[in-house]
Design an enzyme around this catalytic site. Sequence first.
Site, PDB file in Angstrom:
ATOM      1  N   ARG A 255     -20.088  65.200  -0.033  1.00 26.28           N
ATOM      2  CA  ARG A 255     -19.889  65.512  -1.459  1.00 26.28           C
ATOM      3  C   ARG A 255     -18.423  65.855  -1.740  1.00 26.28           C
ATOM      4  O   ARG A 255     -17.945  65.691  -2.858  1.00 26.28           O
ATOM      5  CB  ARG A 255     -20.829  66.652  -1.907  1.00 26.28           C
TER       6      ARG A 255
ATOM      7  N   TYR B 142     -18.668  52.997 -26.045  1.00 27.01           N
ATOM      8  CA  TYR B 142     -19.944  52.659 -25.395  1.00 27.01           C
ATOM      9  C   TYR B 142     -21.038  53.676 -25.762  1.00 27.01           C
ATOM     10  O   TYR B 142     -20.776  54.883 -25.803  1.00 27.01           O
ATOM     11  CB  TYR B 142     -19.731  52.601 -23.875  1.00 27.01           C
TER      12      TYR B 142
ATOM     13  N   ASP C 181     -11.217  54.256 -20.923  1.00 21.41           N
ATOM     14  CA  ASP C 181     -12.246  53.515 -20.196  1.00 21.41           C
ATOM     15  C   ASP C 181     -11.751  52.068 -20.107  1.00 21.41           C
ATOM     16  O   ASP C 181     -11.701  51.349 -21.109  1.00 21.41           O
ATOM     17  CB  ASP C 181     -13.574  53.623 -20.955  1.00 21.41           C
TER      18      ASP C 181
ATOM     19  N   LYS D 167     -19.539  47.237 -13.147  1.00 22.93           N
ATOM     20  CA  LYS D 167     -19.233  45.987 -13.866  1.00 22.93           C
ATOM     21  C   LYS D 167     -18.270  45.109 -13.051  1.00 22.93           C
ATOM     22  O   LYS D 167     -18.611  44.731 -11.964  1.00 22.93           O
ATOM     23  CB  LYS D 167     -18.680  46.311 -15.252  1.00 22.93           C
TER      24      LYS D 167
END
Length: 399
Positions: free
Chosen positions: A59, A113, A186, A211
């Site tokens: 983590r 988005y 973004d 993507k």
Amino acid sequence: MIEGKSIFTRAVHAGERGPKPDFQPVSTPIYQTVGFFYEDIKDLDGVFANEREGYVYTRYGNPTNSALEEALANLEGGETALTFGSGMAAVHASLLAAGVKAGTSLLAAYDIYGATYAICSRLFPELGVRTHFVDVTNLEEFAKTLSTAKPVAVILETISNPLMKIADIPTISHLAHRAGAKVIVDNTFATPFLFRPIEHGADFCLHSTTKYIGGHGDVLGGAVVTSRENHAPLHEIIKMTGGNLGPTEAWLTLRGLKTLPLRMRQHCQNALEVARWLEGHPRIARVNYPGLASHPQHELAQNLFPPGFYGGMISFEVKDAAKEEIFRFMETLELIIPATTLGDVYSLVLYPPMSSHRALSPEERAKVGISDRLVRLSVGIEEAAEIIGDLERALEKSR
Ligand SMILES: Cc1ncc(COP(=O)(O)O)c(C=O)c1O
């Protein structure tokens, strides 16, 4: 160490933690481990204290993820990067790292988005943040809102979804910094192949690596590229909230990243051809693609992107079509897949009011300019003529 031990002990330890190799694997291996151990505990202590480089717990960091992070930082022209379990985890963490908290205000592009819009319009306001939505292509309105809202951060997309509007990131960054706000971009649709926001003033550049970066539709992920200074709060956030990308997913994403420029070149060339063809089709009312002279920010796109490349995303409106006709069109396509994602090697089609922008009310969608006749097309890397052939046949048959 395990010689003469029982089968129970040998089954657990045999073959593990062999001698340190004196060779290097050519391609980054998957470090599918949660923990890391040091023979000298002082070394472990040093890593915890940030006094030496190293890994203690996945983590906090993992070598496979680090390889991907270094590659992303390099391609985006940033100092560091952090990977996340999804693009939305990256959006959330970058907003927090930029200083968004109770009592602050935030400025967001109104056509951002859908899930980012939901974070800004619902999640953060419930926690005491005031969000102001603006049309970031209207620089006058943007500057005015900056001075009245006094936001700590601005969040926007290089190429907006699904209308493909282009943001003037250099000017926006300049205005935002002058007003004391950090800029989060973004860059999912543009990718570093087209544009590198950090080089133009952005503080955080984020991706849904699901993507174009991964590129093959098989791995969800997110990333934030930033400076060393901004990296510190971001790393603290991921250590606390744990939106990590798993090492196997990091490996798959790194593998995809290697062909990003090759894929982007083909996506862009195909999309330009498809957009031009769509624009000439009698059943198409409007095409949103920055490579077309009819696009309102075509000139800006020419200034910001490499010559002749405008991305792989197109949206278009089918003349006078009701929702049923759009659905029929999508079902009639054979090569192009109706699927809720983008940026894959496959060509994909999506109906924004049903999927990516479902979280918006019909009034909000109308305000943004997303009509019920709008279709979004993620142009893949297949042969352009065959993508066009599929569109032509489906448009004809779905009448
Ligand atoms: C521009 C953009 N940003 C962020 C996201 C969220 O990414 P993810 O689905 O990986 O959480 C998406 C998803 O479609 C997107 O299109």
